[in-house]
Design a protein around this motif. Structure first.
Motif, PDB file in Angstrom:
ATOM      1  N   UNK A  18      -5.575  83.413 -64.131  1.00  0.00           N
ATOM      2  CA  UNK A  18      -6.560  82.904 -63.169  1.00  0.00           C
ATOM      3  C   UNK A  18      -7.984  83.043 -63.702  1.00  0.00           C
ATOM      4  N   UNK A  19      -8.245  84.146 -64.402  1.00  0.00           N
ATOM      5  CA  UNK A  19      -9.566  84.334 -65.011  1.00  0.00           C
ATOM      6  C   UNK A  19      -9.828  83.246 -66.046  1.00  0.00           C
ATOM      7  N   UNK A  20      -8.828  82.944 -66.864  1.00  0.00           N
ATOM      8  CA  UNK A  20      -8.976  81.895 -67.875  1.00  0.00           C
ATOM      9  C   UNK A  20      -9.155  80.528 -67.221  1.00  0.00           C
ATOM     10  N   UNK A  21      -8.463  80.295 -66.094  1.00  0.00           N
ATOM     11  CA  UNK A  21      -8.612  79.031 -65.373  1.00  0.00           C
ATOM     12  C   UNK A  21     -10.033  78.870 -64.844  1.00  0.00           C
ATOM     13  N   UNK A  22     -10.637  79.971 -64.410  1.00  0.00           N
ATOM     14  CA  UNK A  22     -12.041  79.928 -63.979  1.00  0.00           C
ATOM     15  C   UNK A  22     -12.948  79.557 -65.146  1.00  0.00           C
ATOM     16  N   UNK A  23     -12.649  80.076 -66.338  1.00  0.00           N
ATOM     17  CA  UNK A  23     -13.472  79.779 -67.509  1.00  0.00           C
ATOM     18  C   UNK A  23     -13.397  78.299 -67.890  1.00  0.00           C
ATOM     19  N   UNK A  24     -12.233  77.675 -67.696  1.00  0.00           N
ATOM     20  CA  UNK A  24     -12.107  76.258 -68.048  1.00  0.00           C
ATOM     21  C   UNK A  24     -12.905  75.401 -67.073  1.00  0.00           C
ATOM     22  N   UNK A  25     -13.120  75.904 -65.850  1.00  0.00           N
ATOM     23  CA  UNK A  25     -13.961  75.194 -64.885  1.00  0.00           C
ATOM     24  C   UNK A  25     -15.433  75.351 -65.250  1.00  0.00           C
TER      25      UNK A  25
ATOM     26  N   UNK B 156      -4.036  83.390 -72.450  1.00  0.00           N
ATOM     27  CA  UNK B 156      -3.423  82.356 -71.619  1.00  0.00           C
ATOM     28  C   UNK B 156      -3.198  81.097 -72.448  1.00  0.00           C
ATOM     29  N   UNK B 157      -1.955  80.868 -72.823  1.00  0.00           N
ATOM     30  CA  UNK B 157      -1.645  79.748 -73.699  1.00  0.00           C
ATOM     31  C   UNK B 157      -1.871  78.403 -73.014  1.00  0.00           C
ATOM     32  N   UNK B 158      -1.540  78.330 -71.723  1.00  0.00           N
ATOM     33  CA  UNK B 158      -1.732  77.088 -70.990  1.00  0.00           C
ATOM     34  C   UNK B 158      -3.193  76.692 -70.893  1.00  0.00           C
ATOM     35  N   UNK B 159      -4.073  77.671 -70.647  1.00  0.00           N
ATOM     36  CA  UNK B 159      -5.497  77.387 -70.535  1.00  0.00           C
ATOM     37  C   UNK B 159      -6.089  77.064 -71.897  1.00  0.00           C
ATOM     38  N   UNK B 160      -5.575  77.690 -72.946  1.00  0.00           N
ATOM     39  CA  UNK B 160      -6.043  77.360 -74.287  1.00  0.00           C
ATOM     40  C   UNK B 160      -5.707  75.907 -74.631  1.00  0.00           C
ATOM     41  N   UNK B 161      -4.515  75.472 -74.266  1.00  0.00           N
ATOM     42  CA  UNK B 161      -4.152  74.076 -74.467  1.00  0.00           C
ATOM     43  C   UNK B 161      -5.033  73.162 -73.610  1.00  0.00           C
ATOM     44  N   UNK B 162      -5.381  73.634 -72.405  1.00  0.00           N
ATOM     45  CA  UNK B 162      -6.271  72.867 -71.528  1.00  0.00           C
ATOM     46  C   UNK B 162      -7.653  72.728 -72.147  1.00  0.00           C
ATOM     47  N   UNK B 163      -8.123  73.775 -72.810  1.00  0.00           N
ATOM     48  CA  UNK B 163      -9.408  73.733 -73.485  1.00  0.00           C
ATOM     49  C   UNK B 163      -9.395  72.705 -74.612  1.00  0.00           C
ATOM     50  N   UNK B 164      -8.329  72.703 -75.407  1.00  0.00           N
ATOM     51  CA  UNK B 164      -8.204  71.712 -76.470  1.00  0.00           C
ATOM     52  C   UNK B 164      -8.100  70.297 -75.931  1.00  0.00           C
ATOM     53  N   UNK B 165      -7.377  70.134 -74.826  1.00  0.00           N
ATOM     54  CA  UNK B 165      -7.234  68.821 -74.201  1.00  0.00           C
ATOM     55  C   UNK B 165      -8.577  68.320 -73.686  1.00  0.00           C
ATOM     56  N   UNK B 166      -9.334  69.206 -73.017  1.00  0.00           N
ATOM     57  CA  UNK B 166     -10.649  68.824 -72.483  1.00  0.00           C
ATOM     58  C   UNK B 166     -11.604  68.450 -73.611  1.00  0.00           C
TER      59      UNK B 166
ATOM     60  N   UNK C 194      -7.276  62.507 -57.017  1.00  0.00           N
ATOM     61  CA  UNK C 194      -7.782  63.340 -58.109  1.00  0.00           C
ATOM     62  C   UNK C 194      -8.261  62.477 -59.277  1.00  0.00           C
ATOM     63  N   UNK C 195      -7.432  61.536 -59.696  1.00  0.00           N
ATOM     64  CA  UNK C 195      -7.798  60.649 -60.804  1.00  0.00           C
ATOM     65  C   UNK C 195      -8.985  59.770 -60.423  1.00  0.00           C
ATOM     66  N   UNK C 196      -9.003  59.287 -59.167  1.00  0.00           N
ATOM     67  CA  UNK C 196     -10.121  58.466 -58.704  1.00  0.00           C
ATOM     68  C   UNK C 196     -11.430  59.226 -58.702  1.00  0.00           C
ATOM     69  N   UNK C 197     -11.391  60.483 -58.270  1.00  0.00           N
ATOM     70  CA  UNK C 197     -12.604  61.308 -58.255  1.00  0.00           C
ATOM     71  C   UNK C 197     -13.121  61.518 -59.663  1.00  0.00           C
ATOM     72  N   UNK C 198     -12.203  61.816 -60.595  1.00  0.00           N
ATOM     73  CA  UNK C 198     -12.623  61.997 -61.995  1.00  0.00           C
ATOM     74  C   UNK C 198     -13.240  60.726 -62.556  1.00  0.00           C
ATOM     75  N   UNK C 199     -12.584  59.588 -62.339  1.00  0.00           N
ATOM     76  CA  UNK C 199     -13.061  58.320 -62.898  1.00  0.00           C
ATOM     77  C   UNK C 199     -14.438  57.952 -62.346  1.00  0.00           C
ATOM     78  N   UNK C 200     -14.638  58.153 -61.050  1.00  0.00           N
ATOM     79  CA  UNK C 200     -15.927  57.813 -60.438  1.00  0.00           C
ATOM     80  C   UNK C 200     -17.041  58.692 -60.991  1.00  0.00           C
TER      81      UNK C 200
ATOM     82  N   UNK D 174      -9.070  71.462 -65.821  1.00  0.00           N
ATOM     83  CA  UNK D 174      -8.326  72.207 -64.806  1.00  0.00           C
ATOM     84  C   UNK D 174      -6.983  71.558 -64.494  1.00  0.00           C
ATOM     85  N   UNK D 175      -6.871  70.246 -64.699  1.00  0.00           N
ATOM     86  CA  UNK D 175      -5.599  69.575 -64.441  1.00  0.00           C
ATOM     87  C   UNK D 175      -4.474  70.161 -65.292  1.00  0.00           C
ATOM     88  N   UNK D 176      -4.808  70.655 -66.486  1.00  0.00           N
ATOM     89  CA  UNK D 176      -3.823  71.296 -67.355  1.00  0.00           C
ATOM     90  C   UNK D 176      -3.772  72.804 -67.095  1.00  0.00           C
ATOM     91  N   UNK D 177      -4.941  73.420 -66.908  1.00  0.00           N
ATOM     92  CA  UNK D 177      -5.003  74.865 -66.694  1.00  0.00           C
ATOM     93  C   UNK D 177      -4.328  75.285 -65.393  1.00  0.00           C
TER      94      UNK D 177
END
Length: 274
Positions: free
Chosen positions: A5-12, A42-52, A186-192, A220-223
């Motif tokens: 959860x701490x790592x998820x906050x960092x990705x935000x 946190x491997x999932x958040x690290x992958x989220x960081x690379x994806x972002x 979610x996708x609409x908000x991001x695109x706008x 965050x969608x990945x994290x």
């Protein structure tokens, strides 16, 4: 919170530092977020960081040469870090992150030991999906996954009662229809936010907020897959609320700016008056 959860906050928070115009805040804040994510393991958040970061290079920079150069640098840096981590006991967290692909592969394999976090996630997913099938796709109700896991005495050696996957939790509890509607929103908000951030007439501060929110939503969608239960994760709701606020303020600013420009135009006389 736990480390995921701490790592998820960092990705935000990461995009708000990354896009910040001041260099001191930009570099210090970005480095802090990356270091905390690495230290969390946190491997999932690290992958989220690379994806972002990959989305940033493709959609925000749009420079093939720069993308290629940065990709090569990241690859070489990753190889170096992995080699250092494998030869030293002082970099256990980095070693775990460097083996993220193995964890992802194990997630879709049969078997596994009970103490393994991936194995426990698989048990959580299987138990949750079994209850979802019984609901015929309508969902088992908000918060009901906790009851399902408690009836079994928790999952794994830690007796987990959180699904540890926001999207799957949303799918199981809310059903197919609501999940699809939420994904569309979610996708609409991001695109706008993404497109409005490139508007030349928009206030620079609002452009900064729009691009930061859009990249934060991407990361965050990945994290959210790593967080124990994002439904009770306050920073996620703050991100949603702030993103909607930025979108509304940006639209309002553009409308007012267009009005002001029209007010300065001379009145066009009616043809009948001539």
């Amino acid at each position: 919170w736990n480390m995921n959860n701490l790592a998820a906050l960092m990705i935000i928070l990461f995009p708000f530092f990354f896009f910040y115009p001041g260099k001191l805040v930009k570099y210090f804040g970005t480095a802090s977020c990356v270091i905390i994510i690495l230290a969390s393991g946190s491997r999932g958040v690290f992958l989220a960081l690379g994806f972002a970061f990959g989305i940033y290079l493709i959609f925000f920079k749009k420079s093939f040469l720069r993308i290629s150069m940065i990709a090569v640098m990241i690859f070489l840096f990753g190889v170096l870090i992995t080699q250092v981590a494998s030869d030293s006991k002082q970099f256990v967290r980095i070693k775990e992150i460097s083996e993220s692909h193995l964890a992802f592969q194990e997630l879709f394999e049969e078997g596994g030991i009970e103490e393994n976090s991936i194995s426990m996630r698989k048990d959580l997913m299987k138990t949750g999906m079994d209850s979802f099938y019984k609901s015929y796709g309508m969902g088992i109700g908000a918060g009901s996954t906790h009851s399902v896991f408690r009836e079994k005495g928790g999952i794994g050696v830690y007796h987990l009662t959180d699904l540890h996957n926001f999207w799957l939790e949303l799918f199981i509890e809310s059903g197919v229809v609501f999940t699809l509607a939420f994904l569309f929103w979610y996708v609409g908000l991001w695109a706008k936010l993404y497109y409005i951030g490139f508007s030349k007439e928009l206030d620079p501060k609002l452009k900064y907020y729009a691009h930061s929110c859009s990249l934060a939503l991407i990361g965050f969608s990945v994290a959210a897959i790593s967080a124990s239960s994002a439904l009770y994760f306050l920073p996620m709701w703050i991100l949603f609320g702030f993103s909607i606020l930025v979108l509304n303020k940006s639209r309002q600013w553009l409308e007012e700016n267009s009005k002001q420009e029209l007010d300065y135009l001379p009145d066009v006389p009616d043809k009948k008056e001539h």
